[in-house]
Design an enzyme around this catalytic site. Structure first.
Site, PDB file in Angstrom:
ATOM      1  N   ASP A   1       0.781  -1.287  -0.069  1.00 57.10           N
ATOM      2  CA  ASP A   1      -0.131   0.096   0.110  1.00 57.10           C
ATOM      3  C   ASP A   1       0.821   1.105  -0.092  1.00 57.10           C
ATOM      4  O   ASP A   1       0.709   2.344  -0.594  1.00 57.10           O
ATOM      5  CB  ASP A   1      -0.943  -0.132   1.191  1.00 57.10           C
ATOM      6  CG  ASP A   1      -1.496   1.376   1.482  1.00 57.10           C
ATOM      7  OD1 ASP A   1      -2.578   1.531   0.716  1.00 57.10           O
ATOM      8  OD2 ASP A   1      -1.395   2.028   1.980  1.00 57.10           O
TER       9      ASP A   1
ATOM     10  N   ASP B   1      -6.424  -6.182  -1.892  1.00 61.59           N
ATOM     11  CA  ASP B   1      -5.375  -6.446  -1.062  1.00 61.59           C
ATOM     12  C   ASP B   1      -4.020  -7.349  -1.336  1.00 61.59           C
ATOM     13  O   ASP B   1      -2.986  -7.184  -1.335  1.00 61.59           O
ATOM     14  CB  ASP B   1      -6.003  -7.293   0.267  1.00 61.59           C
ATOM     15  CG  ASP B   1      -6.891  -6.181   1.153  1.00 61.59           C
ATOM     16  OD1 ASP B   1      -6.921  -5.012   0.903  1.00 61.59           O
ATOM     17  OD2 ASP B   1      -7.395  -6.856   2.012  1.00 61.59           O
TER      18      ASP B   1
ATOM     19  N   GLU C   1      -1.885  -5.270  -3.429  1.00 62.42           N
ATOM     20  CA  GLU C   1      -1.027  -4.525  -2.850  1.00 62.42           C
ATOM     21  C   GLU C   1       0.051  -5.331  -2.392  1.00 62.42           C
ATOM     22  O   GLU C   1       1.036  -5.014  -2.234  1.00 62.42           O
ATOM     23  CB  GLU C   1      -1.687  -3.906  -1.543  1.00 62.42           C
ATOM     24  CG  GLU C   1      -2.580  -2.681  -2.221  1.00 62.42           C
ATOM     25  CD  GLU C   1      -3.314  -2.012  -0.954  1.00 62.42           C
ATOM     26  OE1 GLU C   1      -3.856  -0.671  -1.066  1.00 62.42           O
ATOM     27  OE2 GLU C   1      -3.632  -2.653  -0.033  1.00 62.42           O
TER      28      GLU C   1
END
Length: 226
Positions: A43, A112, A115
């Site tokens: 991230d 997710d 990332e």
């Protein structure tokens, strides 16, 4: 699990340490050894790479303009779209419950995982290699950005896009409202008749959900060269 070599080809990166890639693909529902730490790292580096690219591409853009452009690129729904383009869903390692409930198609899990893979590439190589790989994934979306567009909301930009091509205007339909009165979540569909397209958006108000849906429609249209 699908052929991991095929995934690496789609990513445009070949891992020296395949265990890092496997970890990046492992959702927390599958056990304590999962991708959450890699997701945290990814991230941060993803935001940095996109911010750096915008700084170089738009030398006259203000901080606010660049912030809005970055937000449109790194938001969860956009990351999930990129993950779908890379066909990550077929490679995810999920717990039994998540697998049965279709977790490999869930936007949050896909975002997710993207990332986490970004973080894994950083650890497996270096910042420069990670930057090159990530920018390849996001290049069509980065090319579609403009400073002028950063001043206009997504519904306005979508309307102007369609009007400029003499296409019918979009229709927005409220699909659901969930949560308590002080924490409601709205889900809206944006429907285009030409080109034929239906996307969904979410937000804390109907207006925000419509803006979210319009943003997704614009991204899909730019992605397919409409």
């Amino acid at each position: 699990m699908a052929d991991i070599a095929r995934l690496q080809k789609a990513l445009g990166y070949e891992f020296d340490d395949l265990e890092l890639l496997q970890l990046a693909l492992t959702h927390r529902s599958a056990g304590s050894q999962n991708n959450e730490r890699l997701e945290f790292l990814g991230d941060s580096i993803l935001n940095h790479i996109v911010a750096e690219s915008l700084y170089s591409r738009f030398p006259a853009a203000s901080e606010g303009e660049m912030s809005r452009m970055r937000a449109s690129v790194v938001k969860g729904e956009t990351l999930a779209e990129v993950a779908l383009e890379l066909k990550l869903g077929g490679y995810l390692v999920l717990g039994t419950g998540e697998r049965k409930s279709g977790g490999h198609r869930r936007n949050s899990i896909l975002a997710d995982a993207l990332e986490a893979i970004t973080g894994a590439i950083l650890l497996d190589s270096d910042v420069e290699q990670c930057r090159r790989t990530v920018l390849t994934w996001f290049e069509p979306r980065l090319q579609a950005l403009s400073v002028a567009a950063a001043h206009k909301d997504a519904k306005t930009r979508l309307q102007e896009f369609l009007q400029g091509r003499n296409y019918p205007l979009p229709e927005y339909d409220l699909l659901s409202v969930q949560g308590s009165d002080h924490a409601q979540q709205f889900q809206v569909a944006c429907r285009l008749s030409k080109p034929s397209l239906v996307v969904e958006g979410n937000g804390a108000s109907r207006r925000k959900a419509e803006q979210d849906a319009a943003t997704s429609a614009l991204q899909r249209l730019s992605q397919h060269g409409n």
